[in-house]
Design a protein around this motif. Structure first.
Motif, mmCIF file in Angstrom:
data_model
loop_
_atom_site.group_PDB
_atom_site.id
_atom_site.type_symbol
_atom_site.label_atom_id
_atom_site.label_comp_id
_atom_site.label_asym_id
_atom_site.label_seq_id
_atom_site.Cartn_x
_atom_site.Cartn_y
_atom_site.Cartn_z
ATOM 1 N N ILE A 144 45.493 46.481 39.820
ATOM 2 C CA ILE A 144 44.164 45.934 39.056
ATOM 3 C C ILE A 144 44.121 46.043 37.589
ATOM 4 C CG2 ILE A 144 41.807 46.748 39.176
ATOM 5 C CD1 ILE A 144 41.996 48.270 41.812
ATOM 6 N N ILE A 145 43.832 44.974 37.318
ATOM 7 C CA ILE A 145 43.914 44.640 35.582
ATOM 8 C C ILE A 145 42.231 44.826 35.267
ATOM 9 C CG2 ILE A 145 44.413 43.254 33.808
ATOM 10 C CD1 ILE A 145 46.495 41.706 35.455
ATOM 11 N N THR A 154 40.504 42.278 37.470
ATOM 12 C CA THR A 154 41.279 41.282 38.587
ATOM 13 C C THR A 154 41.984 42.129 39.443
ATOM 14 O OG1 THR A 154 41.105 39.692 36.632
ATOM 15 C CG2 THR A 154 42.904 39.498 38.690
ATOM 16 N N CYS A 155 42.008 41.908 40.748
ATOM 17 C CA CYS A 155 42.732 42.487 41.695
ATOM 18 C C CYS A 155 43.848 41.742 42.528
ATOM 19 C CB CYS A 155 42.087 43.013 42.790
ATOM 20 S SG CYS A 155 40.441 44.103 42.319
ATOM 21 N N ILE A 156 45.150 42.236 42.452
ATOM 22 C CA ILE A 156 46.165 41.369 43.174
ATOM 23 C C ILE A 156 46.723 42.469 44.495
ATOM 24 C CG2 ILE A 156 48.390 40.326 43.082
ATOM 25 C CD1 ILE A 156 47.812 40.180 39.968
ATOM 26 N N HIS A 157 46.226 41.778 45.757
ATOM 27 C CA HIS A 157 46.568 42.878 46.786
ATOM 28 C C HIS A 157 47.763 42.500 47.504
ATOM 29 C CE1 HIS A 157 45.725 45.466 49.993
ATOM 30 N NE2 HIS A 157 45.608 44.664 50.768
ATOM 31 N N THR A 345 35.442 48.540 39.146
ATOM 32 C CA THR A 345 36.130 48.785 40.316
ATOM 33 C C THR A 345 35.502 49.426 41.279
ATOM 34 O OG1 THR A 345 38.275 48.245 39.180
ATOM 35 C CG2 THR A 345 38.371 49.256 41.125
ATOM 36 N N GLY A 346 35.287 49.046 42.395
ATOM 37 C CA GLY A 346 34.804 49.570 43.549
ATOM 38 C C GLY A 346 33.191 50.027 43.316
#
Length: 402
Positions: A144-145, A154-157, A345-346
């Motif tokens: 998460i950036i 920005t999330c990379i999962h 986030t969240g």
């Protein structure tokens, strides 16, 4: 070439841790934010506080940067954090801190990340005994950036492997997980397993809340069984093809006869709820889009704390779609000073966690929406989905609970 982010402080360990004329409206603007005092005793906890969740877990690796890097850039993080994440994990952590007794059905691997995910949940009071742990494979994780300039993330999962299969939830575990549950919640992931849980919950008469974040495989089946839906900003229109958010909410209630209410979260613009009415013979018909614009004029634009404005129960018409009997509610978000806003986030997960508590506590919607918005706003003041989640005793929540 690649964009590189150098962590400010590489983490060395996992963190455990509508309306008649003249218009009649109802507003929660009387819910003034005030710090708790000795005269403001919190109400008792709900009698039944058990909620069962089914959905995703992950380990989050967060890095805050002064501004999002361009392609082929190298940048240094200003801060970093490693902590458990995932929609279901976050929402139930929030619910636990508010005083509920959450149980979670999910899956991780038996790697250090998986062990850390479970330990963190248990430390917050989430029952992890229904989480499947695989001997091999990898636990889900997300990079998460956090952009400090735009206040976005920005999330990379990366999904976990092997994925959870329905057979891994035994009949005895399903029965035990649902025993005494007040609510069932699904984030839309692990859809085959979640559908089994939802069918059994329906058979037992346990209400179901669905997080409709985006279109997913199996989500339609879950929505057809659900009683409450919380949607992301884009979902209602994407799912229904309706031209506006209000008309999409009408369409959802027409398509989903079991739904009692649907809420769409709109970030700093708050949220909109369409609540189905038990009155089926309402004669006054109002255009739902016009009604929302009228509600916007009635909200307290000067309030910095979350508020709610609602219409009367009417027949709500969406052009070219149809009509439903109900009422529309407009909730505002907390106006967080830029200096205090750290990470969103969240935020949607904490909103849902607070809705779970509100449903268990039988809060009316006019109270529920500001409460959930306040919980989400508090959580945005720290990095990560869980770091800033408040306890029920947090003085910033007192006026929303009493």
């Amino acid at each position: 070439m690649a964009t590189t982010i150098t962590f400010h402080a590489p983490p060395t360990s996992l963190i455990k841790p509508h309306f008649s004329s003249p218009c009649a409206f109802h507003s929660s603007s009387s819910l003034r934010f005030k710090m708790s005092s000795a005269a403001q005793a919190l109400p008792p906890l709900p009698d039944n506080r058990v909620v069962l969740g089914c959905g995703g877990l992950t380990m989050d690796y967060l890095a805050a940067v002064a501004s999002y890097p361009s392609p082929d850039d190298k940048t240094r993080s200003t801060s970093s954090k490693v902590q458990g994440g995932g929609n279901a994990g976050n929402a139930l952590t929030c619910a636990a801190r508010l005083g509920l007794k959450p149980r979670l059905i999910s899956k991780v691997a038996g790697d250090p990340q998986g062990k850390g995910i479970i330990e963190e949940l248990e430390a917050d009071g989430v029952d992890s005994s229904f989480i499947v742990v695989s001997e091999g494979g990898n636990s889900p994780f997300t990079y998460i950036i956090v952009d400090e300039q735009t206040k976005t993330r920005t999330c990379i999962h990366t999904p976990g492997y092997p994925p959870m299969t329905p057979g891994e939830l035994t009949e005895s575990n399903l029965s035990a997980a649902l025993d005494g549950a007040r609510l069932v919640y699904s984030d839309g992931r692990l859809h085959e397993t979640a559908l089994i849980v939802a069918h059994e919950a329906t058979r037992r008469g346990i209400p179901i809340l669905i997080d409709a974040e985006r279109k997913r495989e199996g989500l339609d089946d879950l929505l057809n069984l659900s009683n409450y839906a919380i949607c992301s900003a884009k979902f209602p229109q994407e799912w229904t093809g309706a031209p506006t958010v209000p008309s999409a909410l009408v369409s959802m209630l027409l398509k989903l006869p079991n739904i009692k209410f649907v809420v769409v979260t709109l970030g700093e613009d708050g949220c909109v709820m369409l609540e189905r009415s038990s009155e089926s013979g309402l004669s006054e018909e109002v255009d739902v889009d016009d009604l929302l614009e009228t509600l916007k004029l009635k909200r307290d634009s000067d309030a910095t704390f979350p508020t709610c404005v609602s219409s009367n129960e009417v027949k709500l018409r969406a052009k070219g779609i149809g009509s439903v009997c109900g009422r529309l509610l407009l909730g505002t978000a907390e106006k967080i000073p830029a200096s205090e806003l750290v990470d969103t986030t969240g935020a949607g997960d904490s909103f849902i966690g607070a809705i779970l508590y509100a449903l268990c506590a039988d809060m009316p919607p006019e109270k529920m929406l500001p409460f959930a918005a306040q919980v989400a706003g508090i959580g945005c003041r720290a990095m990560g989905a869980r770091t800033g989640l408040p306890q029920r005793t947090d003085p910033r929540l007192t006026s929303f609970l009493v």
